[in-house]
Design a protein around this motif. Sequence first.
Motif, PDB file in Angstrom:
ATOM      1  N   VAL A 144       0.287  -1.354  -0.455  1.00  0.00           N
ATOM      2  CA  VAL A 144       0.062  -0.037  -0.644  1.00  0.00           C
ATOM      3  C   VAL A 144       1.218   1.375   0.242  1.00  0.00           C
ATOM      4  CG1 VAL A 144      -1.496   1.442   1.352  1.00  0.00           C
ATOM      5  CG2 VAL A 144      -2.127  -1.180   0.968  1.00  0.00           C
ATOM      6  N   TRP A 145       1.661   1.103   0.705  1.00  0.00           N
ATOM      7  CA  TRP A 145       2.861   2.576   0.934  1.00  0.00           C
ATOM      8  C   TRP A 145       3.599   2.382  -0.558  1.00  0.00           C
ATOM      9  CZ3 TRP A 145       4.940   6.521   3.471  1.00  0.00           C
ATOM     10  CH2 TRP A 145       6.203   7.415   3.731  1.00  0.00           C
ATOM     11  N   LEU A 146       4.246   1.346  -1.377  1.00  0.00           N
ATOM     12  CA  LEU A 146       4.590   1.396  -2.779  1.00  0.00           C
ATOM     13  C   LEU A 146       3.378   2.050  -3.932  1.00  0.00           C
ATOM     14  CD1 LEU A 146       7.097  -1.580  -2.301  1.00  0.00           C
ATOM     15  CD2 LEU A 146       7.887   0.624  -3.027  1.00  0.00           C
ATOM     16  N   ALA A 147       2.431   1.760  -3.925  1.00  0.00           N
ATOM     17  CA  ALA A 147       1.439   1.777  -4.641  1.00  0.00           C
ATOM     18  C   ALA A 147       0.361   3.327  -4.490  1.00  0.00           C
ATOM     19  CB  ALA A 147       0.914   0.260  -4.976  1.00  0.00           C
ATOM     20  N   TRP A 148       0.584   3.235  -3.618  1.00  0.00           N
ATOM     21  CA  TRP A 148      -0.592   4.428  -3.289  1.00  0.00           C
ATOM     22  C   TRP A 148      -0.120   6.044  -2.136  1.00  0.00           C
ATOM     23  CZ3 TRP A 148      -4.352   4.546   1.604  1.00  0.00           C
ATOM     24  CH2 TRP A 148      -5.257   5.868   1.115  1.00  0.00           C
ATOM     25  N   ALA A 149       0.053   4.599  -0.486  1.00  0.00           N
ATOM     26  CA  ALA A 149       0.362   5.808   0.184  1.00  0.00           C
ATOM     27  C   ALA A 149       1.573   7.011   0.218  1.00  0.00           C
ATOM     28  CB  ALA A 149       0.220   5.095   1.864  1.00  0.00           C
ATOM     29  N   GLY A 150       2.621   6.745  -0.361  1.00  0.00           N
ATOM     30  CA  GLY A 150       4.086   6.696   0.141  1.00  0.00           C
ATOM     31  C   GLY A 150       3.905   7.759  -1.201  1.00  0.00           C
ATOM     32  N   GLY A 151       5.013   9.028  -0.545  1.00  0.00           N
ATOM     33  CA  GLY A 151       5.474   9.662  -1.660  1.00  0.00           C
ATOM     34  C   GLY A 151       4.108  10.741  -1.658  1.00  0.00           C
TER      35      GLY A 151
END
Length: 414
Positions: free
Chosen positions: A406-413
């Motif tokens: 989820v961090w990599l695909a949506w919540a990060g950055g």
Amino acid sequence: MTSSQDISAEAKQVLITNDRGGYTVPTAGLYPYQWNWDSAVAALGFAQFDVDRAWVEIETLFQGQWDDGMVPHILFHKSDPGYFPGPDVWGCEGPIPSSGIIQPPIAATMARLIWAQDEEAGRARIETLYPKMLKWHSWIMRWRLHRGAVCTTHPWETGRDNAPDWDNTMQRMDASDVGEYTRRDTQHVDSADRPTKFDYDRYIKLVQIGRRLKWDQAAMLAESPFRVADPTMTFTTLRAARDLRAVGQSLGADTATLEADIKRLEAGAATLWNPALGSYDSRDVLSGEWAGCVSNASYLCWFAGVENKDMLARLRAVMERVTYPVPSNDPEADTFDARRYWRGPTWAIVNMLIGMGLADMGHEDEAKTLAKKTGDLIEEHGFAEYFDPFTGSAAGGGTFTWTAAVWLAWAGGN
Ligand code: GLC
């Protein structure tokens, strides 16, 4: 201060660490096998840095598909005594040892997203997956509909194991003859974060019933004491139908059946609106009773392409009420428990699905806020299985695949 690049590198590492060769475990120890919807999310995470590996994750999942189209909730690729109930308890006979129930069918949605990132090379992969995904979808449409809403036959199928949605139905079940068994989950993590013995007895009892009926859907429909039409299954199936239609159209397939499915499922979603509660809710189809629960799954309406102003007002309110939305249970409900699994905690995976839906339906502000707050949560408290919505403190297992994905695909950055 850790930078967002550092966290992304750690997230990548979580996926790599949990990779068992062709499939990813949710976390070592507590969940040592391939779980259906976890795997779909893992694939989307992998797609951010290794698109071939992303496809492989979904392809492995469909290797476990039964002849009738069903795709199991767990594939027991290699036996692991640290998990209960294992393959010997389920007694299933699919191509790979497995459980006998499903999980929310989000694989089609994730496959479509991965294809969008890998249009040319991915065409052959999606062409092979499409008929398999369609077959699973048709299985759900055949066996699980009640007034067009999708039913669950076990709390584990919804992925929201101990949600209060099932309390009334579970209360009516007799599990006095379940026999002796040893739980393994509470040997890995704090029992205060996990379902109670009352719930566990009934989870196992339902497995025993399914096994006795040889996982025959018609027999289960006639005999099983547990059948609840639920927002998770209904909204994810409706979304899957839309994604399958889009994929089918791009591949030049006839999508008339999917068109009809979408209409049925839209009508079914409407039957989950509980006017007294003012929310999408779960409905016990055997007793006709509402669960009376506003869960995080209630907010999956947008993910399914269903607009609802009352839900939007509710979402805005709960985003103010807790520091780290979206709680899996209404904080004002008597059943709310900030750390106990699906009775209060925030789950990054459900947030991502809600956020994707919000963005698709034009609610950009809410989508961005939710992604930002989920990103903050992960940044401050790590890749936990789930989190206390007020304090953010980590609960359940750590080093969790879907939280990293989820961090990599949506919540990060953000
Ligand atoms: C728990 C969760 C479920 C998840 C599984 C593996 O059973 O409730 O949603 O798929 O763990 O992570």
